[in-house]
Design a protein around this motif. Structure first.
Motif, short mmCIF file in Angstrom:
data_model
loop_
_atom_site.label_atom_id
_atom_site.label_comp_id
_atom_site.label_asym_id
_atom_site.label_seq_id
_atom_site.Cartn_x
_atom_site.Cartn_y
_atom_site.Cartn_z
N ALA A 1 0.83 -1.20 0.00
CA ALA A 1 0.00 0.00 0.00
C ALA A 1 0.87 1.25 0.00
CB ALA A 1 -0.90 0.00 1.24
N LYS A 2 0.38 2.25 -0.71
CA LYS A 2 1.10 3.52 -0.75
C LYS A 2 1.02 4.18 0.63
CE LYS A 2 1.13 7.99 -3.01
NZ LYS A 2 0.49 8.88 -3.94
N ARG B 1 -2.19 6.00 2.47
CA ARG B 1 -3.49 5.55 1.99
C ARG B 1 -4.26 4.87 3.12
NH1 ARG B 1 -3.27 3.15 -4.12
NH2 ARG B 1 -2.41 5.03 -5.03
N SER B 2 -5.56 5.10 3.10
CA SER B 2 -6.44 4.46 4.05
C SER B 2 -7.82 4.38 3.39
CB SER B 2 -6.52 5.25 5.35
OG SER B 2 -7.18 6.49 5.13
N ASP C 1 -8.98 7.83 2.97
CA ASP C 1 -8.17 8.64 2.05
C ASP C 1 -7.53 7.71 1.02
OD1 ASP C 1 -6.81 10.77 0.91
OD2 ASP C 1 -5.40 11.02 2.56
N PRO C 2 -8.36 7.14 0.13
CA PRO C 2 -7.88 6.08 -0.77
C PRO C 2 -6.75 6.50 -1.72
CG PRO C 2 -10.14 6.70 -1.32
CD PRO C 2 -9.78 7.41 -0.07
N LYS C 3 -6.70 7.75 -2.10
CA LYS C 3 -5.64 8.24 -2.98
C LYS C 3 -4.53 8.95 -2.21
CE LYS C 3 -8.55 9.24 -7.01
NZ LYS C 3 -8.96 10.36 -7.88
N ALA C 4 -4.63 8.98 -0.89
CA ALA C 4 -3.68 9.67 -0.01
C ALA C 4 -3.60 11.17 -0.32
CB ALA C 4 -2.30 9.02 -0.05
N HIS D 1 -3.44 13.18 3.05
CA HIS D 1 -2.12 12.90 3.62
C HIS D 1 -1.06 13.75 2.93
CE1 HIS D 1 1.26 10.59 5.21
NE2 HIS D 1 1.71 10.49 3.97
N TRP E 1 -10.70 14.76 -3.30
CA TRP E 1 -10.83 13.70 -2.30
C TRP E 1 -12.29 13.30 -2.15
CZ3 TRP E 1 -13.53 14.34 2.38
CH2 TRP E 1 -13.49 13.25 3.23
#
Length: 91
Positions: A2-3, A6-7, A10-13, A16, A36
């Motif tokens: 995983a990048k 990412r969560s 926040d799928p694309k970070a 972050h 986002w």
């Protein structure tokens, strides 16, 4: 793998990464926030924002201000505009 950052919230970070950009402006944060919000699939922003603030929320960062505005802004429901808004609906 995983990048970093990412969560599910926040799928694309995007959030972050916004916190990592030195000198980011409020307008840039708003643009990132919109991207986002559009990237969320099944999660609601109002459920994700508190968790994002807990994870990243630096008090003096413009993204913190944008996320807090996202919590307090009224949710938009329904479609605005279109033909029905211009000419009305037949009764």
């Amino acid at each position: 793998m995983a990048k970093e950052g990412r969560s599910a919230d926040d799928p694309k970070a995007l959030i972050h990464e916004a916190y990592r950009i030195d000198g980011i402006s409020l307008a840039e944060c708003r643009s990132i926030f919109l991207d986002w919000a559009l990237s969320l699939t099944e999660r609601k922003a109002t459920e994700a924002i508190p968790r994002l603030l807990a994870a990243h929320g630096a008090p003096d960062h413009p993204m913190t201000q944008v996320l807090n505005e996202g919590l307090t802004a009224p949710a938009q429901t329904g479609r605005r505009g279109g033909r029905a808004a211009r000419v009305g609906t037949p009764d």
